[in-house]
Write a protein that holds these residues in place. Structure first.
Motif, PDB file in Angstrom:
ATOM      1  N   LEU A 197      75.291 -62.116-102.142  1.00 61.87           N
ATOM      2  CA  LEU A 197      74.320 -63.170-102.412  1.00 61.87           C
ATOM      3  C   LEU A 197      74.703 -64.498-101.754  1.00 61.87           C
ATOM      4  CD1 LEU A 197      73.009 -62.868-105.955  1.00 61.87           C
ATOM      5  CD2 LEU A 197      72.554 -64.866-104.599  1.00 61.87           C
ATOM      6  N   ASN A 198      75.972 -64.830-101.892  1.00 68.78           N
ATOM      7  CA  ASN A 198      76.428 -66.100-101.327  1.00 68.78           C
ATOM      8  C   ASN A 198      76.385 -66.077 -99.800  1.00 68.78           C
ATOM      9  OD1 ASN A 198      76.825 -67.310-103.779  1.00 68.78           O
ATOM     10  ND2 ASN A 198      78.936 -66.585-103.961  1.00 68.78           N
ATOM     11  N   ASN A 199      76.686 -64.896 -99.261  1.00 69.12           N
ATOM     12  CA  ASN A 199      76.569 -64.699 -97.826  1.00 69.12           C
ATOM     13  C   ASN A 199      75.157 -64.998 -97.355  1.00 69.12           C
ATOM     14  OD1 ASN A 199      78.195 -63.980 -95.759  1.00 69.12           O
ATOM     15  ND2 ASN A 199      78.841 -62.088 -96.805  1.00 69.12           N
ATOM     16  N   PHE A 200      74.236 -64.378 -98.066  1.00 67.44           N
ATOM     17  CA  PHE A 200      72.828 -64.520 -97.733  1.00 67.44           C
ATOM     18  C   PHE A 200      72.398 -65.992 -97.835  1.00 67.44           C
ATOM     19  CE2 PHE A 200      68.357 -64.377 -99.434  1.00 67.44           C
ATOM     20  CZ  PHE A 200      67.738 -64.057 -98.233  1.00 67.44           C
ATOM     21  N   LEU A 201      72.767 -66.606 -98.923  1.00 62.94           N
ATOM     22  CA  LEU A 201      72.368 -68.009 -99.121  1.00 62.94           C
ATOM     23  C   LEU A 201      72.986 -68.895 -98.044  1.00 62.94           C
ATOM     24  CD1 LEU A 201      72.497 -68.303-103.010  1.00 62.94           C
ATOM     25  CD2 LEU A 201      70.488 -68.077-101.551  1.00 62.94           C
ATOM     26  N   GLY A 202      74.193 -68.508 -97.613  1.00 65.93           N
ATOM     27  CA  GLY A 202      74.850 -69.258 -96.544  1.00 65.93           C
ATOM     28  C   GLY A 202      74.038 -69.191 -95.258  1.00 65.93           C
ATOM     29  N   GLN A 203      73.517 -68.030 -95.006  1.00 67.78           N
ATOM     30  CA  GLN A 203      72.733 -67.857 -93.775  1.00 67.78           C
ATOM     31  C   GLN A 203      71.388 -68.572 -93.826  1.00 67.78           C
ATOM     32  OE1 GLN A 203      72.562 -63.693 -92.817  1.00 67.78           O
ATOM     33  NE2 GLN A 203      74.775 -63.521 -92.982  1.00 67.78           N
ATOM     34  N   LEU A 204      70.972 -68.919 -95.026  1.00 68.16           N
ATOM     35  CA  LEU A 204      69.684 -69.625 -95.146  1.00 68.16           C
ATOM     36  C   LEU A 204      69.840 -71.129 -94.904  1.00 68.16           C
ATOM     37  CD1 LEU A 204      67.972 -67.894 -98.200  1.00 68.16           C
ATOM     38  CD2 LEU A 204      67.621 -67.483 -95.779  1.00 68.16           C
ATOM     39  N   LYS A 205      71.069 -71.553 -94.688  1.00 70.05           N
ATOM     40  CA  LYS A 205      71.338 -72.993 -94.524  1.00 70.05           C
ATOM     41  C   LYS A 205      70.479 -73.624 -93.419  1.00 70.05           C
ATOM     42  CE  LYS A 205      75.472 -74.307 -96.763  1.00 70.05           C
ATOM     43  NZ  LYS A 205      76.539 -73.253 -96.739  1.00 70.05           N
ATOM     44  N   ASP A 206      70.220 -72.830 -92.377  1.00 66.81           N
ATOM     45  CA  ASP A 206      69.452 -73.365 -91.251  1.00 66.81           C
ATOM     46  C   ASP A 206      67.965 -73.497 -91.548  1.00 66.81           C
ATOM     47  OD1 ASP A 206      71.823 -73.191 -90.038  1.00 66.81           O
ATOM     48  OD2 ASP A 206      71.369 -71.349 -88.925  1.00 66.81           O
ATOM     49  N   PHE A 207      67.555 -72.980 -92.708  1.00 68.16           N
ATOM     50  CA  PHE A 207      66.118 -73.033 -93.013  1.00 68.16           C
ATOM     51  C   PHE A 207      65.853 -74.107 -94.058  1.00 68.16           C
ATOM     52  CE2 PHE A 207      67.160 -68.884 -91.456  1.00 68.16           C
ATOM     53  CZ  PHE A 207      66.142 -68.611 -90.553  1.00 68.16           C
ATOM     54  N   LYS A 208      64.569 -74.371 -94.275  1.00 68.64           N
ATOM     55  CA  LYS A 208      64.228 -75.430 -95.222  1.00 68.64           C
ATOM     56  C   LYS A 208      63.923 -74.805 -96.591  1.00 68.64           C
ATOM     57  CE  LYS A 208      61.710 -79.692 -95.620  1.00 68.64           C
ATOM     58  NZ  LYS A 208      60.331 -79.738 -96.069  1.00 68.64           N
ATOM     59  N   LEU A 209      64.916 -74.838 -97.437  1.00 67.17           N
ATOM     60  CA  LEU A 209      64.755 -74.271 -98.779  1.00 67.17           C
ATOM     61  C   LEU A 209      63.959 -75.226 -99.653  1.00 67.17           C
ATOM     62  CD1 LEU A 209      66.896 -72.172 -97.979  1.00 67.17           C
ATOM     63  CD2 LEU A 209      67.923 -72.536-100.213  1.00 67.17           C
ATOM     64  N   VAL A 210      62.882 -74.722-100.242  1.00 69.51           N
ATOM     65  CA  VAL A 210      62.075 -75.562-101.136  1.00 69.51           C
ATOM     66  C   VAL A 210      62.577 -75.416-102.568  1.00 69.51           C
ATOM     67  CG1 VAL A 210      59.740 -76.071-101.925  1.00 69.51           C
ATOM     68  CG2 VAL A 210      60.110 -75.205 -99.610  1.00 69.51           C
ATOM     69  N   GLU A 211      62.889 -74.172-102.896  1.00 72.17           N
ATOM     70  CA  GLU A 211      63.307 -73.928-104.274  1.00 72.17           C
ATOM     71  C   GLU A 211      64.205 -72.699-104.332  1.00 72.17           C
ATOM     72  OE1 GLU A 211      59.890 -73.985-106.783  1.00 72.17           O
ATOM     73  OE2 GLU A 211      61.090 -73.886-108.601  1.00 72.17           O
ATOM     74  N   LEU A 212      65.241 -72.792-105.156  1.00 70.95           N
ATOM     75  CA  LEU A 212      66.123 -71.643-105.351  1.00 70.95           C
ATOM     76  C   LEU A 212      66.169 -71.334-106.846  1.00 70.95           C
ATOM     77  CD1 LEU A 212      68.378 -69.662-104.368  1.00 70.95           C
ATOM     78  CD2 LEU A 212      69.994 -71.517-104.758  1.00 70.95           C
ATOM     79  N   VAL A 213      65.845 -70.110-107.197  1.00 68.54           N
ATOM     80  CA  VAL A 213      65.881 -69.712-108.607  1.00 68.54           C
ATOM     81  C   VAL A 213      66.816 -68.528-108.749  1.00 68.54           C
ATOM     82  CG1 VAL A 213      64.539 -68.921-110.582  1.00 68.54           C
ATOM     83  CG2 VAL A 213      63.478 -70.449-108.912  1.00 68.54           C
ATOM     84  N   ARG A 214      67.834 -68.690-109.601  1.00 67.20           N
ATOM     85  CA  ARG A 214      68.792 -67.589-109.800  1.00 67.20           C
ATOM     86  C   ARG A 214      68.715 -67.116-111.241  1.00 67.20           C
ATOM     87  NH1 ARG A 214      74.126 -69.068-106.339  1.00 67.20           N
ATOM     88  NH2 ARG A 214      74.668 -67.042-107.210  1.00 67.20           N
ATOM     89  N   SER A 215      68.815 -65.831-111.432  1.00 67.49           N
ATOM     90  CA  SER A 215      68.661 -65.281-112.792  1.00 67.49           C
ATOM     91  C   SER A 215      69.932 -65.422-113.619  1.00 67.49           C
ATOM     92  CB  SER A 215      68.315 -63.799-112.703  1.00 67.49           C
ATOM     93  OG  SER A 215      69.411 -63.091-112.151  1.00 67.49           O
ATOM     94  N   GLY A 216      71.046 -65.656-112.975  1.00 72.69           N
ATOM     95  CA  GLY A 216      72.331 -65.538-113.665  1.00 72.69           C
ATOM     96  C   GLY A 216      72.761 -64.090-113.573  1.00 72.69           C
ATOM     97  N   ARG A 217      74.076 -63.887-113.691  1.00 65.89           N
ATOM     98  CA  ARG A 217      74.586 -62.538-113.482  1.00 65.89           C
ATOM     99  C   ARG A 217      74.376 -61.644-114.688  1.00 65.89           C
ATOM    100  NH1 ARG A 217      80.657 -63.482-111.282  1.00 65.89           N
ATOM    101  NH2 ARG A 217      80.165 -65.625-110.709  1.00 65.89           N
ATOM    102  N   ILE A 218      74.178 -60.367-114.430  1.00 64.38           N
ATOM    103  CA  ILE A 218      74.342 -59.376-115.484  1.00 64.38           C
ATOM    104  C   ILE A 218      75.348 -58.350-114.988  1.00 64.38           C
ATOM    105  CG2 ILE A 218      72.087 -59.676-116.563  1.00 64.38           C
ATOM    106  CD1 ILE A 218      71.157 -57.187-115.044  1.00 64.38           C
ATOM    107  N   ALA A 219      75.959 -57.663-115.950  1.00 61.31           N
ATOM    108  CA  ALA A 219      77.014 -56.732-115.549  1.00 61.31           C
ATOM    109  C   ALA A 219      77.011 -55.509-116.451  1.00 61.31           C
ATOM    110  CB  ALA A 219      78.364 -57.434-115.629  1.00 61.31           C
ATOM    111  N   ILE A 220      77.527 -54.433-115.916  1.00 59.75           N
ATOM    112  CA  ILE A 220      77.690 -53.213-116.738  1.00 59.75           C
ATOM    113  C   ILE A 220      78.977 -52.514-116.293  1.00 59.75           C
ATOM    114  CG2 ILE A 220      76.318 -51.718-115.182  1.00 59.75           C
ATOM    115  CD1 ILE A 220      75.168 -50.449-117.822  1.00 59.75           C
ATOM    116  N   ALA A 221      79.717 -51.995-117.282  1.00 60.16           N
ATOM    117  CA  ALA A 221      80.967 -51.308-116.947  1.00 60.16           C
ATOM    118  C   ALA A 221      80.659 -49.915-116.425  1.00 60.16           C
ATOM    119  CB  ALA A 221      81.851 -51.226-118.183  1.00 60.16           C
ATOM    120  N   LYS A 222      81.513 -49.455-115.521  1.00 54.73           N
ATOM    121  CA  LYS A 222      81.293 -48.097-114.971  1.00 54.73           C
ATOM    122  C   LYS A 222      81.834 -47.068-115.940  1.00 54.73           C
ATOM    123  CE  LYS A 222      81.464 -49.249-110.091  1.00 54.73           C
ATOM    124  NZ  LYS A 222      82.359 -49.157-108.940  1.00 54.73           N
TER     125      LYS A 222
END
Ligand SMILES: Cc1cc2nc3c(=O)[nH]c(=O)nc-3n(C[C@H](O)[C@H](O)[C@H](O)COP(=O)(O)OP(=O)(O)OC[C@H]3O[C@@H](n4cnc5c(N)ncnc54)[C@H](O)[C@@H]3O)c2cc1C
Ligand SMILES: Cc1ncc(C[n+]2csc(CCOP(=O)(O)OP(=O)(O)O)c2C)c(N)n1
Ligand SMILES: [Mg+2]
Lengths: 564, 157
Positions: free
Chosen positions: B132-157
């Motif tokens: 996710l952070n990689n992806f967001l890093g690559q968006l740096k060159d674009f004009k972000l209007v809004e970023l909405v993140r759900s927060g993490r969820i997790a499950i044990a294997k």
């Protein structure tokens, strides 16, 4: 009237409340009426449950607290919504900080008005959330009996604490079938009672090998009722004992192994002993900052065993070597069994005796009326057997140092919150719980005025509480800090006091004034012989200080005074 | 260091306030917090990402949470084998030319375009933090209007 009974009863919420309180074994409730608790007061009118009307809701909360400290039972208080409930808040916070079992019942506006800024509405569960062990807003009368049962269970088990039940007036008047839940089980709340045997064995080994061990004992030993086990552990192995402020009375103050209180205003020998020890066995004590002093300098050479029922107390301020989660009584019982040979610590005990002689707890003996002398006399004339409640400040510190308590539940003082105005209402609660005991409130001239109205409660209920005001004409403890750390700039600490003798008399109590040393004993004797509330105004040395003292943030063995 | 903790609580009125209040009262920092029902309607799950300076602070947070009466259990994923995901929506202001460039980034990241309008688009990605952070890093060159993140969820294997 329960499931197994002959008939099912349809009852109102208010009736269910009182019925549940009786079944929980509640004998007395402290409180104050108001609009939204009228249905409860109507049931109380002919219920066989003693209700003590205090003159302020804060007084009710502290009285319930004092009752709980003196008896070990859950203290119960009741108030109306809004201002009644907010007046309880200090008392609830006080009980929370000292882990005192209490159930506070507050009236609330009608369920459908909640959130509408209704008359005398306040968000009681919101306000009390951080100062309660748990709280409830009961919205359906069908939940009421179970909620009360849970509240008492939570308040009195594990690490005790206050629980608030907020009860809307329409729930008090709604009717339902009364069902008493015989058993109570909360899946998300199961305090650990028994300690881990492996850990206890490890602790036993460490005690056997220790060269300079010390038992550091706190309020948890009193709430656990573990004094006997503590005494057995200490005596069998000749281990020296120091208690916290909250642990006072857990171990006999006059015992040769007792070093008294440690900490900021502890005895010099207790502080030296803990700082120099190589093994600290903490039992139901929480390494409060008043006890540890500068944390990185605390007992540098010591390994620490910590027995506590609340895992959050362990390794919170100080990292410990052997944590043992469990009830003090059960863990001590096991621990005693596992210790096969007592440690060889004659040298250590000798060193402690040297400190005791070198830095004795004392004060200036001249012909001035000093507060410590008053407390010593109270002790002498009550045979050391009274229940001592205190206010907050110097009066409180002198009381813990100079009235050596031999029994648990005879020391009733606000430790964690340090609430001025606690002493008098707490003494009232204690006297109700222990009618056979002499109960003294050792007070400051400032603090006593914070809940002085409770004199009316004591007089009206014929409670022979004795109040000893150590009248130094100052907010003394603050003045002491100003003297030592602010160049004697006594900003807002000198007091202009009312005539306490007349004040006592106006309330229907007896008032006495003492200005000379030789008047002390006769006044105390007169107070003890009087079957009424007695308030003695001891006009003491105004600028007497509490020593020893460790300045805030200093290492524990860097004491002022009491060194010579 | 960031830790993902799953808290199972009684699905009762006020529980969120208790948990949130504990964090604020004790000065612990929450990075993200999600709350939702579980397979048992009486139990809710909160997934919290906390920033704890050391092990002792983390331990204390877990103990304090456990002490809340309505908390049933706590799962600390720190030392567990687990899967975690977060959903992000990004609204990006793009013209035709930029969109071509953006599509490449989106394609590489396996994100998807949910809405495409004349001058903006909305992109969705479900991924773990690194991706996710990689992806967001690559968006740096674009004009972000809004970023909405759900927060993490997790499950044990
Ligand atoms: C002006 C002023 C000065 C003060 N100066 C000092 C001072 O010099 N020295 C001092 O000691 N205090 C002093 N205090 C009091 C101090 O603020 C704390 O209240 C006190 O030190 C706490 O005592 P404690 O550690 O015994 O903990 P408590 O508050 O009594 O806590 C009890 C501990 O025991 C645990 N526990 C409860 N039940 C059980 C059980 N059944 N089994 C096992 N564990 C259990 C609890 O989880 C908790 O950790 C002062 C207060 C004031 C107002
Ligand atoms: C409700 C409250 N307000 C303020 C304080 C701060 N405080 C601590 S001790 C003290 C002075 C108490 O004076 P007094 O009751 O005369 O006792 P003394 O120290 O003189 O014995 C004050 C103001 C407090 N502990 N509680
Ligand atoms: Mg004073």
């Amino acid at each position: 009237m329960d499931r197994k009974g002959l008939f099912m009863a349809i009852m109102t919420g208010a009736q269910i409340l009182i019925e549940c309180l009786k079944r929980e074994g509640v004998e007395v409730m402290f409180g104050y009426p108001g609009g939204v608790v009228l249905p409860i007061f109507d049931v109380l009118y002919d219920a066989k449950l003693k209700f003590i009307l205090t003159r302020h809701e804060q007084g009710a909360a502290h009285a319930a607290d004092g009752y709980a400290r003196a008896t070990g039972k859950v203290g119960v208080c009741l108030s109306t919504s809004g201002p009644g409930a907010t007046n309880l808040v200090t008392g609830i916070a006080n009980a929370y900080m000292d882990s005192i079992p209490m159930v506070a019942i507050t009236g609330q506006v009608k369920t459908f008005l909640i959130g509408n800024d209704a008359f005398q509405e306040s968000d009681v569960t919101g306000i009390t959330r951080p100062i309660t062990k748990h709280n409830y807003l009961v919205k359906d009368v069908k939940d009421l009996a179970r909620t009360i049962r849970e509240a008492f269970y939570i308040a009195s088990t594990g690490r005790p604490g206050p629980v608030v039940i907020d009860l809307p007036v329409d729930v008090q008047t709604s009717k339902t079938e009364f069902i008493w839940p015989e058993e109570i089980r909360i899946r998300s709340y199961q305090p650990t009672m028994e300690g881990h045997p492996g850990q206890i064995k490890k602790a036993a080994k460490m005690i056997e090998k220790a060269k300079k061990p010390i038992l550091y004992v706190g309020g948890g030993v009193i709430s656990s009722g573990a004094s006997e086990q503590l005494k057995a552990l200490a005596e069998k192995n000749q281990l020296p004992v120091t208690t916290t402020f909250m642990g006072i009375g857990a171990f006999p103050g006059e015992h040769t192994l007792c070093l008294g209180m440690l900490g900021m205003h502890g005895t010099a020998y207790a502080n030296h002993a803990i700082m120099d020890s190589d093994l600290i066995v903490a039992i139901g004590a929480r390494f409060d900052d008043r006890v540890t002093g500068r944390i990185d300098a605390f007992a540098p050479g010591a390994k620490i065993i910590h027995i506590d029922i609340d895992p959050t107390s362990i390794s919170k301020n100080i990292r410990v070597d052997v944590p043992i989660v469990g009830d003090a009584k059960e863990v001590l019982r096991d621990l005693i069994g596992y210790i096969k040979k007592s440690p060889d610590i004659k040298m250590w005990l000798g060193q402690i005796e040297k400190w005791r002689k070198e830095f004795p707890l004392t004060y200036k003996h001249d012909d001035k009326l000093r507060p410590q002398f008053v407390i010593e006399k109270i002790r002498e004339l009550t045979g050391g057997d009274a229940i001592i409640a205190t206010e907050v400040g110097q009066n409180q510190m002198w009381s813990c140092l100079f009235y050596q308590h031999n029994q648990p539940r005879t020391w009733i003082s606000s430790g964690g919150l340090g609430t001025m105005g606690f002493g008098l209402p707490a003494a009232i609660g204690a006297q109700i719980g222990r009618p056979e005991k002499v109960v003294f409130d050792i007070a400051g001239d400032g603090s006593i005025q914070m809940n002085i109205q409770e004199l009316a409660t004591a007089v009206f209920n014929k409670l022979p509480v004795k109040i000893a005001i150590l009248n130094n004409g100052y907010l003394g403890m603050v003045r002491q800090w100003q003297e030592l750390f602010y160049n004697k700039r006594y900003s807002s600490t000198p007091l202009k006091n009312p005539d306490f003798v007349k004040l006592a008399e106006a309330y229907g109590a007896k008032g006495l004034r003492v200005t000379r040393k030789d008047e002390v004993a006769p006044a105390i004797k007169e107070a003890l012989a009087t079957d009424n509330v007695v308030m003695i105004d001891f006009v003491v040395e105004p600028e007497e200080n509490v020593f020893p003292m460790v300045p805030a943030g200093e290492a524990l063995n860097r004491m002022l005074g009491g060194m010579a | 260091m960031k830790h993902t903790i799953s808290i199972l609580v009684e699905n009762k009125f006020g529980v969120l306030a208790r948990v949130a209040g504990l964090f604020s009262a004790r000065g612990y920092n929450i990075d993200s917090l999600t709350v939702s029902e579980t397979q048992d309607s009486a139990i809710s799950r909160m997934t919290v990402v906390v920033n704890a300076s050391d092990e002792q602070v983390l331990e204390q947070i877990k103990k304090q949470l456990n002490k809340l009466i309505d908390v049933i259990t706590i799962i600390d994923f720190t030392k567990k084998d687990y899967i975690e995901r977060e959903l992000v929506f990004v609204k990006i202001s793009v013209d035709k030319k930029d969109f071509v460039r953006l599509k490449k980034v989106i394609g590489r990241a396996k994100a998807s375009v949910l809405v495409r309008k004349e001058d903006f688009c909305i992109v969705e990605l479900v991924a773990d933090q690194e991706h996710l952070n990689n992806f967001l890093g690559q968006l740096k060159d674009f004009k972000l209007v809004e970023l909405v993140r759900s927060g993490r969820i997790a499950i044990a294997k």
